[in-house]
Design a protein around this motif. Structure first.
Motif, PDB file in Angstrom:
ATOM      1  N   LEU A   1       0.817  -1.213   0.000  1.00  9.54           N
ATOM      2  CA  LEU A   1       0.000   0.000   0.000  1.00  9.54           C
ATOM      3  C   LEU A   1       0.853   1.267   0.000  1.00  9.54           C
ATOM      4  O   LEU A   1       0.502   2.264  -0.620  1.00  9.54           O
ATOM      5  N   THR A   2       1.984   1.235   0.667  1.00  3.90           N
ATOM      6  CA  THR A   2       2.842   2.429   0.771  1.00  3.90           C
ATOM      7  C   THR A   2       4.008   2.411  -0.209  1.00  3.90           C
ATOM      8  O   THR A   2       4.912   3.236  -0.102  1.00  3.90           O
ATOM      9  N   SER A   3       4.001   1.509  -1.178  1.00  5.53           N
ATOM     10  CA  SER A   3       5.133   1.402  -2.113  1.00  5.53           C
ATOM     11  C   SER A   3       5.143   2.496  -3.180  1.00  5.53           C
ATOM     12  O   SER A   3       6.192   2.860  -3.681  1.00  5.53           O
ATOM     13  N   ALA A   4       3.978   3.038  -3.521  1.00  4.67           N
ATOM     14  CA  ALA A   4       3.907   4.111  -4.521  1.00  4.67           C
ATOM     15  C   ALA A   4       4.327   5.435  -3.881  1.00  4.67           C
ATOM     16  O   ALA A   4       4.176   5.638  -2.675  1.00  4.67           O
TER      17      ALA A   4
ATOM     18  N   TRP B   1      -1.830  -6.481  -6.930  1.00  8.85           N
ATOM     19  CA  TRP B   1      -2.544  -5.219  -6.727  1.00  8.85           C
ATOM     20  C   TRP B   1      -2.098  -4.190  -7.750  1.00  8.85           C
ATOM     21  O   TRP B   1      -0.964  -4.211  -8.201  1.00  8.85           O
ATOM     22  N   GLU B   2      -2.976  -3.242  -8.042  1.00  4.81           N
ATOM     23  CA  GLU B   2      -2.642  -2.035  -8.783  1.00  4.81           C
ATOM     24  C   GLU B   2      -2.686  -0.888  -7.799  1.00  4.81           C
ATOM     25  O   GLU B   2      -3.629  -0.784  -7.014  1.00  4.81           O
ATOM     26  N   SER B   3      -1.665  -0.023  -7.833  1.00  7.24           N
ATOM     27  CA  SER B   3      -1.635   1.138  -6.950  1.00  7.24           C
ATOM     28  C   SER B   3      -2.354   2.311  -7.594  1.00  7.24           C
ATOM     29  O   SER B   3      -2.349   2.465  -8.810  1.00  7.24           O
TER      30      SER B   3
ATOM     31  N   ARG C   1       4.798  10.621   2.093  1.00  3.01           N
ATOM     32  CA  ARG C   1       5.140   9.202   2.193  1.00  3.01           C
ATOM     33  C   ARG C   1       6.232   8.935   3.231  1.00  3.01           C
ATOM     34  O   ARG C   1       6.141   7.976   4.007  1.00  3.01           O
TER      35      ARG C   1
ATOM     36  N   VAL D   1      -2.723   6.553  -6.653  1.00  9.32           N
ATOM     37  CA  VAL D   1      -2.440   7.691  -5.783  1.00  9.32           C
ATOM     38  C   VAL D   1      -3.332   8.841  -6.236  1.00  9.32           C
ATOM     39  O   VAL D   1      -3.221   9.289  -7.377  1.00  9.32           O
TER      40      VAL D   1
ATOM     41  N   THR E   1      -3.183   6.982  -0.563  1.00  6.16           N
ATOM     42  CA  THR E   1      -2.799   5.905  -1.464  1.00  6.16           C
ATOM     43  C   THR E   1      -3.844   4.807  -1.370  1.00  6.16           C
ATOM     44  O   THR E   1      -4.506   4.643  -0.344  1.00  6.16           O
ATOM     45  N   GLU E   2      -3.993   4.077  -2.482  1.00  5.31           N
ATOM     46  CA  GLU E   2      -5.048   3.070  -2.564  1.00  5.31           C
ATOM     47  C   GLU E   2      -4.566   1.914  -3.435  1.00  5.31           C
ATOM     48  O   GLU E   2      -3.743   2.095  -4.334  1.00  5.31           O
ATOM     49  N   LEU E   3      -5.096   0.735  -3.159  1.00  4.08           N
ATOM     50  CA  LEU E   3      -4.830  -0.446  -3.972  1.00  4.08           C
ATOM     51  C   LEU E   3      -6.139  -0.965  -4.542  1.00  4.08           C
ATOM     52  O   LEU E   3      -7.186  -0.868  -3.888  1.00  4.08           O
TER      53      LEU E   3
END
Length: 129
Positions: free
Chosen positions: A23-26, A113-115, A31, A117, A70-72
């Motif tokens: 979830l926090t990778s983007a 998952w697809e990120s 951030r 933002v 952020t969202e997945l």
């Protein structure tokens, strides 16, 4: 020094930690501070979909642009999309919300998952004309 978590809170499970990592990778505004908050946190389940309330011991607020920073998105076994959103309230991580867009119960969390933002266009209402 670690403070005792509030009643009902616990350390996140390995699966929950992995979800937070994805979830926090983007990249998103705030951030670095969000990641600092998520170095030491506790959670408790708040609904039947596994949404989590977050309690962090970090005192440095994150300057995020949007409450959902952020969202997945990913598909459940039946093909219906699942959304996972990180809510930051007053600069602090407060919730990871899980829901299935059609309101049916989540059968299994996706492996892929697809990120997403949120950006300025996310909050823009179309003009009527």
């Amino acid at each position: 020094m670690h403070r005792k978590p509030p009643d009902g809170f616990r350390l996140p499970s390995p699966a929950e930690r992995n979800l937070v990592e994805v979830l926090t990778s983007a990249e998103f505004s705030g951030r670095a501070e969000v990641l600092a908050q998520l170095q030491s946190y506790h959670v408790r389940v708040i609904d039947e979909e596994g949404s989590l309330e977050i309690c962090t011991s970090c005192v440095r607020p994150a300057l995020v642009r949007y409450r959902v920073c952020t969202e997945l998105h990913g598909s459940d076994l039946d093909g219906v999309m699942i959304s996972v959103m990180l809510h930051v309230v007053d600069g602090f991580c407060r919730e990871i919300e899980n829901y299935k867009v059609d309101g049916s119960p989540i059968q299994r969390m996706p492996e892929v998952w697809e990120s997403f933002v949120p950006g300025p266009e996310w909050c823009t209402k179309p003009s009527v004309g």
